[in-house]
Design a protein around this motif. Structure first.
Motif, short mmCIF file in Angstrom:
data_model
loop_
_atom_site.label_atom_id
_atom_site.label_comp_id
_atom_site.label_asym_id
_atom_site.label_seq_id
_atom_site.Cartn_x
_atom_site.Cartn_y
_atom_site.Cartn_z
N ASN A 140 45.17 32.48 37.34
CA ASN A 140 44.77 32.75 35.96
C ASN A 140 43.78 33.90 35.95
O ASN A 140 42.79 33.87 36.68
N ARG A 141 44.04 34.89 35.14
CA ARG A 141 43.17 36.06 35.07
C ARG A 141 42.06 35.82 34.05
O ARG A 141 42.33 35.45 32.92
N VAL A 142 40.85 36.02 34.50
CA VAL A 142 39.69 35.80 33.65
C VAL A 142 38.89 37.10 33.57
O VAL A 142 38.63 37.73 34.59
N TYR A 143 38.55 37.49 32.36
CA TYR A 143 37.79 38.71 32.13
C TYR A 143 36.53 38.37 31.35
O TYR A 143 36.52 37.41 30.59
N LYS B 278 39.02 46.38 32.76
CA LYS B 278 40.18 45.48 32.83
C LYS B 278 41.20 45.96 33.86
O LYS B 278 41.76 45.16 34.60
N LYS B 279 41.42 47.27 33.95
CA LYS B 279 42.35 47.80 34.95
C LYS B 279 41.86 47.49 36.35
O LYS B 279 42.65 47.14 37.24
N SER B 280 40.56 47.60 36.56
CA SER B 280 39.97 47.32 37.87
C SER B 280 40.13 45.84 38.23
O SER B 280 40.48 45.50 39.35
N VAL B 281 39.87 44.99 37.26
CA VAL B 281 40.01 43.55 37.49
C VAL B 281 41.48 43.21 37.76
O VAL B 281 41.79 42.44 38.68
N ASP B 282 42.38 43.79 37.00
CA ASP B 282 43.82 43.55 37.21
C ASP B 282 44.24 43.97 38.61
O ASP B 282 45.04 43.29 39.26
N TYR C 137 43.21 41.23 40.99
CA TYR C 137 44.10 40.07 40.85
C TYR C 137 45.46 40.36 41.45
O TYR C 137 46.05 39.50 42.11
N ASP C 138 46.00 41.58 41.25
CA ASP C 138 47.29 41.95 41.82
C ASP C 138 47.24 41.86 43.35
O ASP C 138 48.17 41.35 43.98
N GLU C 139 46.16 42.35 43.94
CA GLU C 139 46.02 42.28 45.39
C GLU C 139 45.94 40.84 45.87
O GLU C 139 46.54 40.48 46.89
N LEU C 140 45.21 40.01 45.14
CA LEU C 140 45.09 38.60 45.52
C LEU C 140 46.43 37.87 45.43
O LEU C 140 46.72 37.00 46.25
#
Length: 62
Positions: free
Chosen positions: A3-6, A30-34, A37-40
Motif C-alpha cells: 500500500n502506497r502512503v504519502y 510523489k514521483k520520488s516516493v513512487d 515503492y516500485d523498487e520495493l
C-alpha cells in the motif's frame, strides 16, 4: 503489493517551509516516493533472506 502512503500536500508544504524537503514540488515528492515503492515491489524476499543467511554464515566462520 505494498500500500502506497504519502504525506498530505498540507504536510509537505509545512515541511517545505521548514526546509526539511529535498523536493521543490509535491509532484516531485510523489514521483520520488513512487520510485522507492516500485523498487520495493521488485525485490524478491527469498533472495534477500538467502543473501542475509549466507552473510551470517560467512561471519560466523571468521
Amino acid at each position: 503489493m505494498i500500500n502506497r502512503v504519502y504525506m498530505t500536500k498540507q504536510r509537505f508544504d509545512e515541511e517545505l517551509e521548514k526546509g526539511e524537503m529535498p523536493h521543490k514540488t509535491y509532484e516531485e515528492y510523489k514521483k520520488s516516493v513512487d520510485k522507492v515503492y516500485d523498487e520495493l515491489e521488485n525485490v524478491n524476499d527469498e533472495e534477500i533472506y538467502d543473501k542475509d543467511v549466507d552473510n551470517k554464515n560467512k561471519d560466523s566462520n571468521i
